[in-house]
Design a protein around this motif. Structure first.
Motif, PDB file in Angstrom:
ATOM      1  N   LEU A 104       0.838  -1.212   0.000  1.00  0.00           N
ATOM      2  CA  LEU A 104       0.000   0.000   0.000  1.00  0.00           C
ATOM      3  C   LEU A 104       0.867   1.255   0.000  1.00  0.00           C
ATOM      4  N   GLU A 105       1.912   1.245   0.839  1.00  0.00           N
ATOM      5  CA  GLU A 105       2.820   2.401   0.866  1.00  0.00           C
ATOM      6  C   GLU A 105       3.399   2.644  -0.518  1.00  0.00           C
ATOM      7  N   SER A 106       3.763   1.534  -1.180  1.00  0.00           N
ATOM      8  CA  SER A 106       4.383   1.642  -2.497  1.00  0.00           C
ATOM      9  C   SER A 106       3.399   2.213  -3.514  1.00  0.00           C
ATOM     10  N   ILE A 107       2.160   1.767  -3.468  1.00  0.00           N
ATOM     11  CA  ILE A 107       1.153   2.341  -4.387  1.00  0.00           C
ATOM     12  C   ILE A 107       1.012   3.837  -4.117  1.00  0.00           C
ATOM     13  N   GLU A 108       1.091   4.197  -2.841  1.00  0.00           N
ATOM     14  CA  GLU A 108       0.942   5.617  -2.488  1.00  0.00           C
ATOM     15  C   GLU A 108       2.154   6.448  -2.918  1.00  0.00           C
ATOM     16  N   GLY A 109       3.160   5.776  -3.437  1.00  0.00           N
ATOM     17  CA  GLY A 109       4.325   6.503  -3.930  1.00  0.00           C
ATOM     18  C   GLY A 109       5.413   6.657  -2.891  1.00  0.00           C
ATOM     19  N   LYS A 110       5.280   5.936  -1.781  1.00  0.00           N
ATOM     20  CA  LYS A 110       6.295   6.047  -0.729  1.00  0.00           C
ATOM     21  C   LYS A 110       7.246   4.859  -0.799  1.00  0.00           C
ATOM     22  N   LYS A 111       8.254   4.918   0.059  1.00  0.00           N
ATOM     23  CA  LYS A 111       9.179   3.804   0.167  1.00  0.00           C
ATOM     24  C   LYS A 111       8.404   2.595   0.691  1.00  0.00           C
ATOM     25  N   GLY A 112       8.612   1.456   0.054  1.00  0.00           N
ATOM     26  CA  GLY A 112       7.855   0.268   0.463  1.00  0.00           C
ATOM     27  C   GLY A 112       8.336  -0.291   1.781  1.00  0.00           C
ATOM     28  N   GLN A 113       7.702   0.156   2.845  1.00  0.00           N
ATOM     29  CA  GLN A 113       8.026  -0.375   4.168  1.00  0.00           C
ATOM     30  C   GLN A 113       6.724  -0.711   4.875  1.00  0.00           C
ATOM     31  N   PRO A 114       6.678  -1.866   5.533  1.00  0.00           N
ATOM     32  CA  PRO A 114       5.423  -2.264   6.181  1.00  0.00           C
ATOM     33  C   PRO A 114       4.982  -1.275   7.244  1.00  0.00           C
ATOM     34  N   ARG A 115       3.676  -1.195   7.421  1.00  0.00           N
ATOM     35  CA  ARG A 115       3.126  -0.380   8.503  1.00  0.00           C
ATOM     36  C   ARG A 115       2.931  -1.261   9.726  1.00  0.00           C
ATOM     37  N   PHE A 116       2.927  -0.603  10.863  1.00  0.00           N
ATOM     38  CA  PHE A 116       2.611  -1.340  12.089  1.00  0.00           C
ATOM     39  C   PHE A 116       1.119  -1.619  12.116  1.00  0.00           C
ATOM     40  N   LYS A 117       0.769  -2.864  12.482  1.00  0.00           N
ATOM     41  CA  LYS A 117      -0.650  -3.208  12.588  1.00  0.00           C
ATOM     42  C   LYS A 117      -0.969  -3.608  14.020  1.00  0.00           C
ATOM     43  N   PRO A 118      -2.094  -3.241  14.612  1.00  0.00           N
ATOM     44  CA  PRO A 118      -3.169  -2.459  14.029  1.00  0.00           C
ATOM     45  C   PRO A 118      -2.748  -1.000  13.805  1.00  0.00           C
ATOM     46  N   PRO A 119      -3.521  -0.240  13.033  1.00  0.00           N
ATOM     47  CA  PRO A 119      -4.773  -0.604  12.356  1.00  0.00           C
ATOM     48  C   PRO A 119      -4.519  -1.491  11.139  1.00  0.00           C
ATOM     49  N   PHE A 120      -5.451  -2.385  10.878  1.00  0.00           N
ATOM     50  CA  PHE A 120      -5.370  -3.263   9.718  1.00  0.00           C
ATOM     51  C   PHE A 120      -5.942  -2.554   8.495  1.00  0.00           C
ATOM     52  N   PRO A 121      -5.572  -3.038   7.308  1.00  0.00           N
ATOM     53  CA  PRO A 121      -6.038  -2.357   6.091  1.00  0.00           C
ATOM     54  C   PRO A 121      -7.561  -2.256   5.995  1.00  0.00           C
ATOM     55  N   ALA A 122      -8.276  -3.180   6.594  1.00  0.00           N
ATOM     56  CA  ALA A 122      -9.741  -3.109   6.499  1.00  0.00           C
ATOM     57  C   ALA A 122     -10.280  -1.841   7.152  1.00  0.00           C
ATOM     58  N   SER A 123      -9.518  -1.263   8.087  1.00  0.00           N
ATOM     59  CA  SER A 123      -9.976   0.013   8.639  1.00  0.00           C
ATOM     60  C   SER A 123      -9.116   1.181   8.157  1.00  0.00           C
ATOM     61  N   TYR A 124      -7.819   0.946   7.954  1.00  0.00           N
ATOM     62  CA  TYR A 124      -6.942   2.020   7.506  1.00  0.00           C
ATOM     63  C   TYR A 124      -5.995   1.437   6.465  1.00  0.00           C
ATOM     64  N   GLY A 125      -6.393   1.535   5.211  1.00  0.00           N
ATOM     65  CA  GLY A 125      -5.599   0.910   4.156  1.00  0.00           C
ATOM     66  C   GLY A 125      -5.027   1.911   3.197  1.00  0.00           C
ATOM     67  N   LEU A 126      -5.327   1.718   1.912  1.00  0.00           N
ATOM     68  CA  LEU A 126      -4.779   2.593   0.882  1.00  0.00           C
ATOM     69  C   LEU A 126      -5.295   4.019   1.075  1.00  0.00           C
ATOM     70  N   TYR A 127      -4.376   4.981   1.083  1.00  0.00           N
ATOM     71  CA  TYR A 127      -4.711   6.392   1.313  1.00  0.00           C
ATOM     72  C   TYR A 127      -5.602   6.558   2.557  1.00  0.00           C
ATOM     73  N   GLY A 128      -5.395   5.674   3.523  1.00  0.00           N
ATOM     74  CA  GLY A 128      -6.145   5.785   4.773  1.00  0.00           C
ATOM     75  C   GLY A 128      -7.570   5.269   4.697  1.00  0.00           C
ATOM     76  N   CYS A 129      -7.974   4.688   3.565  1.00  0.00           N
ATOM     77  CA  CYS A 129      -9.352   4.208   3.416  1.00  0.00           C
ATOM     78  C   CYS A 129      -9.409   2.696   3.623  1.00  0.00           C
ATOM     79  N   PRO A 130     -10.597   2.191   3.994  1.00  0.00           N
ATOM     80  CA  PRO A 130     -10.744   0.739   4.156  1.00  0.00           C
ATOM     81  C   PRO A 130     -10.364   0.013   2.869  1.00  0.00           C
ATOM     82  N   THR A 131      -9.570  -1.027   3.016  1.00  0.00           N
ATOM     83  CA  THR A 131      -9.009  -1.697   1.846  1.00  0.00           C
ATOM     84  C   THR A 131      -8.951  -3.197   2.083  1.00  0.00           C
TER      85      THR A 131
END
Lengths: 435, 783
Positions: free
Chosen positions: A190-217
């Motif tokens: 998701l970070e990579s799609i957003e144009g950022k360096k591809g590094q994992p995010r800390f979860k939670p929040p999970f993509p279903a609540s905070y995903g691509l561009y901060g939207c449920p994904t």
């Protein structure tokens, strides 16, 4: 452009193939796909007025599990998405970087429309209006093929505004990665799609609540989406019946290593490993089977005797002490030095660590250098235990699963083949390769 | 509220809190590196891993949300093993060069390694080397092998400084913190990166290898550079301040300080410090005893028998309130009403009763504003931490921000609307805003501006100001020094009344309010600072004032001072005042005296001396009290600063009352005419605002300190056919100078920038106005 490949046999993926049924390497276009019954599932949910909830219920019934590696129940994942309006996204993870895995590449170049159809159905189920397919960086021609397929689907009204005259609109875009293994981790992707360096995010929040561009994904593997059309057409129960309880459907296994006919084979979940090995022509040159990594390089290795009595499904492999993962079956015969095999794996994780969190950034390099030292005959007493201890300090301590992926092979190789490591430390040469 | 248990202790926290928050509330220290209370959560160092019951693996306390009935163990076997494992990984590639590291003794990694590190290492491979990075004259990144990749500096840049100047490049163990290729770190808040760095990777360049932390004495003080009044801790080795760090104050500077506050201390140790009283005898300076110097002044004074109206007194807003109080008292005892601190104000006419130079609200409330209009301020450079509060208002509170400036100032906010308007058009532009607002609100348009046209840009500002609730019109230094200052302020007040906005006046120095409170301004009959220098007087008294730098008319001022018969300069530095003084009295800078500054929100901050007086220098309050006694005036018997402060009580009461008073201004100035042709924009560069910072070498070697150029917009440069480096002659008020040209596309069309405090200002004057420019020589010819 993929132009030069001649057609291959329609049965290449095996007689039980569902997703790859009738695929011969050249019949990827929309018209051919429609001839094989393509886009009927999408028509069905849009015309029969399946509600999104009905689709999810059907997927839940089928016991379809994520084909990317974790094996998480797909229907359950979809049901985590918040209901109601607001921007939501569906993302396909085609960043197939796991060593040993090459099924998504075949899917996208030989049967791309099944993925598009599966994503459209999933988008309908979760209420997403936009989707992205993140395609691995080292398969540029596959990305181009997928773009062509997308154009076909858009012109035919399978994508875009008001699909097939329904009220449902869905835009799908291909996104080309740049080859970093870590971008296959869903939040790094998701970070990579957003144009950022591809590094994992800390979860939670999970993509279903905070995903691509901060939207449920919702993010699923390519093969997971590809399984959806036939699942919808035949119904969840029928799909489940293809496999076994809790392990619905068929699965494409990428068989590689010391076999006569390496390649992708689609079999029903629960098929005995011995049968899959037979399909791939058996161990090469009549050698004896030594070990198998049943689910891609991140999963624990299992010795031959365990594998030969195991079935290929999520639960059986877990019971045997490994994981089905992405379905990359790496076969190692008796000529393989297990220390050298581990050296190559450790190098991979050292090279692919993103560097964000401490245990992985620092630990994977240390692991690699230690294995390298042992392999070079410079190992000392205590090094093997040090490897185990370091693996414990990496596994389960990192932001994403790459730390575990680096630690698990080390632990399993030593667990099952410790004498080979000890031999090298004591005799300063490989027990296998010096023969 | 959520109740959870940490190490067997129950604690209640707000929902949304993390385990780290809950542990802090209980006073339980969870070891950490990347976590910083003012920065976003990164969870990348993994040092704060703790055991959470029912969780399959240890979780980072900084990023794990606290949940109801959660049971956390921060020191269980699982937690300790995770923490020790992480510490081992952090140390394997760390050089462990603590004995030669500036961070040694105040290093989080060193401290935590004592608790969580092993006594030996299992790591037998070779360590990683990371190359030196050049980040500019303030922040040293010479030993990046020490970096533990916590990304605090990166997040500080993105989230607080507002600009990402450092990033983590590369992957895996090849990850490195670096600046963009070929760039240095230029944020005006960059020094804070040194503070947030938990190891010795980013250190202070001026402080490098100067001392070990345990050799330093630490004393609290207050910033002497701007009216925010950041709280500081001065650190001393022996008698000298050799480092300054923030003293956390949530209401003022939070845990940050500007680079100006951090690195200016070098000026205190300048070789230019005046340490002995000196008298000019037959054109040469002689060091004398205090008694001789004071007697000399008194004798000279009685010989001159000067007309009190020909005595001028110029104080600087860097003086303490105590000093300012005694200064004006002494001058008024002499019978003169000519006392003024507004050295840079070209226009000292009255705006209206009680228009005090203050923010109109608390600093913290700036974050809660809905809309902000800035008139004439390069706010990041003028008030770096106030700019940070404004960024918070915009980024966190979605405030709208508009600026009216002679150049684009880069607020680092994409949503900010900035209107570049040449200085003489600013009041006109504002009248247009008033008209547009009046139309929109359906109120009567002031007659004086009824006929003017409203430009679309002015309409945009009006549109912004009519909506929202909490509004601020902020009048910056460029407006304060503007030749039409009083008109800009009047129109601002009228506009503020119309749209119900508060008015904030940003002023020079740390203590303009103190100077106002103590009446360092002439009553009706007296002369203003500009008048005192425009008409040469017989006697001048200067308090911390360096008129060649601080005056709005330096050339005129120096001439006036040079022709005077007695010029008593009370100064901490000698070079500048020795040009025109006849007596130099060494007084303490802020660091060597007790004093009080009143900041922009009206808060009085008292401080004591942090260092002993250098040489024979003395606090100015003592000196003025002694002068008063020597002159035989009653009421100068102050044996301690407390006695001065007693006298100030009623002054403060009056000030507090005046700050609360409503300012009524109804009279709209007549419609104004702009300057036709080219005009000059004269700002005060951020590192030349006062005598101390002007003498700080590290700050003077930054890009911000460059001032001896003439900057042109692209249109003017094309008209003139000038490129960078060409020599351009600029003429103002019949005086001229030749300067190398620099093209700056952010300038308004017909504007040239020649800053105050530049050498040019000493020739052609310090304020804006019409100028003529001609190209004299091209760059190639010079080469």
């Amino acid at each position: 452009m993929i132009t030069s490949n001649p057609p291959f046999s329609q049965d290449s993926y095996g007689p039980e193939a569902v997703i790859m049924k009738g695929v011969n390497g050249v019949n990827w276009q929309l018209a051919e796909y429609e001839k094989r019954g393509g886009y009927q599932a999408l028509r069905k949910i849009l015309s029969d007025e399946y509600s999104p909830g009905d689709v999810i219920a059907e997927v839940k019934k089928s016991a379809l599990r994520g084909r990317g590696g974790a094996g998480f129940p797909t229907g359950l994942k979809w049901s985590f998405m918040p209901k109601g309006d607001g921007q939501k996204y569906i993302v396909c993870n085609s960043d197939e970087g796991e060593p040993g895995t090459f099924k998504d590449r075949d899917l996208l170049r030989y049967n791309p429309h099944i993925v598009i159809e599966g994503m459209a159905i999933a988008a309908y189920a979760i209420g997403a209006s936009v989707g992205y397919n993140y395609i691995h960086g080292e398969i540029w021609e596959v990305y181009e093929r997928f773009e062509e397929a997308l154009e076909e689907a858009r012109s035919a009204g399978y994508l875009g505004d008001k699909l097939l005259g329904s009220d449902f609109s869905f835009d799908l875009f291909a996104h080309h990665g740049f080859g970093a293994y870590i971008c296959g981790e869903e939040t790094a992707l998701l970070e990579s799609i957003e144009g950022k360096k591809g590094q994992p995010r800390f979860k939670p929040p999970f993509p279903a609540s905070y995903g691509l561009y901060g939207c449920p994904t919702t993010i699923n593997n390519t093969e997971t989406f590809a399984a959806v059309p036939s699942l919808i057409l035949g119904g969840g129960d029928a799909y489940l019946a293809l496999g076994k309880p809790n392990n619905g459907g068929t699965k494409i296994f990428s068989v590689s290593g010391d076999v006569q006919n390496p390649g992708n084979y689609e079999v029903r979940l629960g098929t005995p490993f011995s049968k899959l090995l037979e399909m791939a022509g058996g161990v090469r040159e009549g050698n004896r089977l030594k070990a198998v990594i049943p689910g891609g390089s991140s999963m624990p290795v299992l010795p031959a005797n365990i594998m030969m009595s195991t079935d290929m499904d999520y639960d059986s492999i877990a019971e045997a002490g490994s994981m089905l993962g992405s379905g990359a079956v790496i076969i190692m015969d008796e000529t393989r030095c297990m220390v050298r095999c581990l050296l190559r794996l450790s190098y991979f994780y050292h090279e692919e660590s993103c560097g964000q969190c401490t245990p992985c950034r620092e630990g994977t390099g240390w692991l690699y250098r230690l294995v390298k030292r042992i392999h070079s005959g410079l190992g000392e007493e205590g090094d093997i235990d040090k490897l185990l201890s370091l693996s414990d300090n990496i596994g389960g301590r990192t932001i994403c699963a790459l730390g575990d992926a680096a630690a698990l092979p080390v632990k399993s190789f030593i667990e099952h083949f410790r004498p080979e490591f000890e031999y090298l430390v004591t005799h300063k040469e490989s027990q296998i390769e010096s023969k | 509220m959520i109740t959870l248990e940490i190490d067997g202790k129950k604690v209640e926290v707000d929902s949304g809190s993390t385990v780290m928050d809950a542990a802090s509330k209980l006073g339980i220290h969870v070891p950490h590196f990347c976590y910083h209370k003012k920065l976003s959560i990164a969870a990348n160092c993994r040092m704060c891993l703790v055991e959470v019951e029912k969780a399959p693996k240890p979780l980072p306390a900084c990023a794990t949300p606290a949940t109801q009935d959660m049971k956390v163990h921060t020191r269980s076997e699982q937690a300790k093993s995770a923490q020790k494992g992480v510490m081992e990984f952090l140390l394997i590639n760390h050089p462990l060069d603590c004995p030669i590291c500036d961070q040694g003794g105040e290093c989080q990694l060193q401290d935590l390694a004592v608790g969580y590190g092993g006594s030996g290492s299992r790591f037998e491979e070779s360590k990683r080397m990371v190359g030196t990075k050049e980040l500019g004259p303030l922040v040293s990144a010479a030993e990046m092998s020490r970096c533990i990749h916590c990304t605090r500096c990166v997040r500080f840049g993105q989230e607080v400084a507002g600009i990402m100047e450092l990033g983590m490049v590369g992957r895996g163990e090849h990850s490195e913190i670096m600046s963009f290729v070929g760039s240095t770190v230029e944020s005006e808040l960059s020094g804070n990166m040194i503070d947030v760095c938990p190891v010795g990777a980013l250190t202070s360049k001026p402080f490098r290898y100067a001392a070990r932390t345990w050799e330093l004495a630490r004393r609290k003080t207050v910033s002497p550079h701007d009216a925010l009044g950041s709280n500081l801790i001065a650190q001393l080795k022996g008698d000298s301040v050799i480092r300054v760090v923030p003293n956390e104050n949530a209401e003022i500077n939070e845990c940050w300080i500007s680079d100006r506050d951090r690195f200016s201390y070098e000026g205190l140790n300048s070789l230019d410090r005046l340490t002995e009283p000196m008298i000019k005898i037959d054109g040469s300076w002689e060091e004398v005893d205090w008694a001789v110097a004071l007697d000399h002044i008194k004798e000279k004074f009685s010989t001159l028998n000067a007309d009190p109206n020909r005595i001028g007194a110029l104080s600087a807003p860097q003086a303490t309130t105590e000093e300012l109080y005694l200064f004006q008292k002494f001058i008024r005892e002499l019978g003169s009403e000519n006392v003024d601190y507004r050295l840079r104000q070209a226009d000292c006419s009255n705006t209206g009763a009680n228009a005090l130079p203050w923010l109109g609200m608390s600093i913290g409330d700036v974050e809660k504003l809905d809309s902000i209009l800035v008139i004439g301020s390069n706010i990041r450079k003028e008030q770096p931490l106030l700019a940070h509060r404004i960024r918070k208002a915009v980024n966190q509170n979605s405030a709208s921000l508009a600026l009216i400036n002679p150049m684009r100032t880069d607020t680092l906010l994409t949503s900010a609307q900035e209107f570049t308007v040449s200085p003489s058009r600013v009041p006109i532009f504002m009248q247009q805003i008033v008209k547009a607002v009046s139309v929109q609100l359906g109120v009567e348009i002031p007659a004086a501006i009824n006929h003017i046209n409203v430009e679309p840009d002015a309409q945009k500002v009006a549109d912004m100001l009519v909506v929202g609730k909490n509004k601020l019109i902020l009048i910056g230094a460029l407006s304060r020094h503007h030749p039409d200052r009083s008109k800009i302020e009047k129109i601002s007040h009228i506009l503020g009344d119309l749209v119900d906005a508060k008015i904030g006046l940003l002023s020079d120095g740390p203590n303009s309010l103190g100077a106002e409170a103590t009446k360092n301004i002439p009553a009706r009959s007296g002369l203003t600072a500009r008048e005192m220098t425009a008409n040469a007087l017989d006697v001048y008294f200067l308090l911390h004032a360096e008129m060649g730098e601080d005056s709005c008319d330096p050339d005129v001022a120096i001439d006036a001072l040079k022709s005077a018969k007695l010029v008593v300069a009370m100064s901490a530095f000698k070079d500048e005042v020795s040009n025109y003084a006849t007596v130099m009295l060494p007084i303490s800078p802020f660091s060597e005296t007790s004093g009080t500054f009143i900041n922009m929100e009206g808060k009085r901050q008292q401080f004591g001396p942090v260092a002993p007086a250098k040489g024979q220098s003395r606090p100015a309050w003592r000196l003025i009290a002694a002068l008063g006694k020597l002159f035989g005036f009653g009421g100068f018997e102050y044996e301690s600063i407390e006695k001065v402060r007693e006298a100030l009580r009623s002054v403060y009461d009056d000030l507090d009352a005046n700050l609360r008073k409503k300012i009524d201004i109804n009279e709209m100035p007549d419609a104004l005419r702009p300057i036709e042709g080219i005009e000059r924009f004269a700002d005060v560069p951020m590192y030349s605002v006062d005598a101390v910072v002007r003498r700080a070498p590290a700050l003077q070697s930054t890009k911000e300190a460059i001032r001896d150029y003439l900057w042109l917009g692209s249109d003017l440069s094309k008209e003139l056919g000038a490129v960078n480096g060409d020599v351009v002659r600029v003429e103002q008020d019949g005086k001229h100078i030749e300067l190398p040209a620099q093209i700056d596309v952010s300038l308004a069309g017909s504007v040239v920038r020649v800053p105050m405090t530049s050498n040019a200002s000493k020739v052609i004057g310090g304020i804006g106005g019409p100028v003529q420019i001609t190209k004299v020589a091209s760059f190639e010819a010079n080469v």
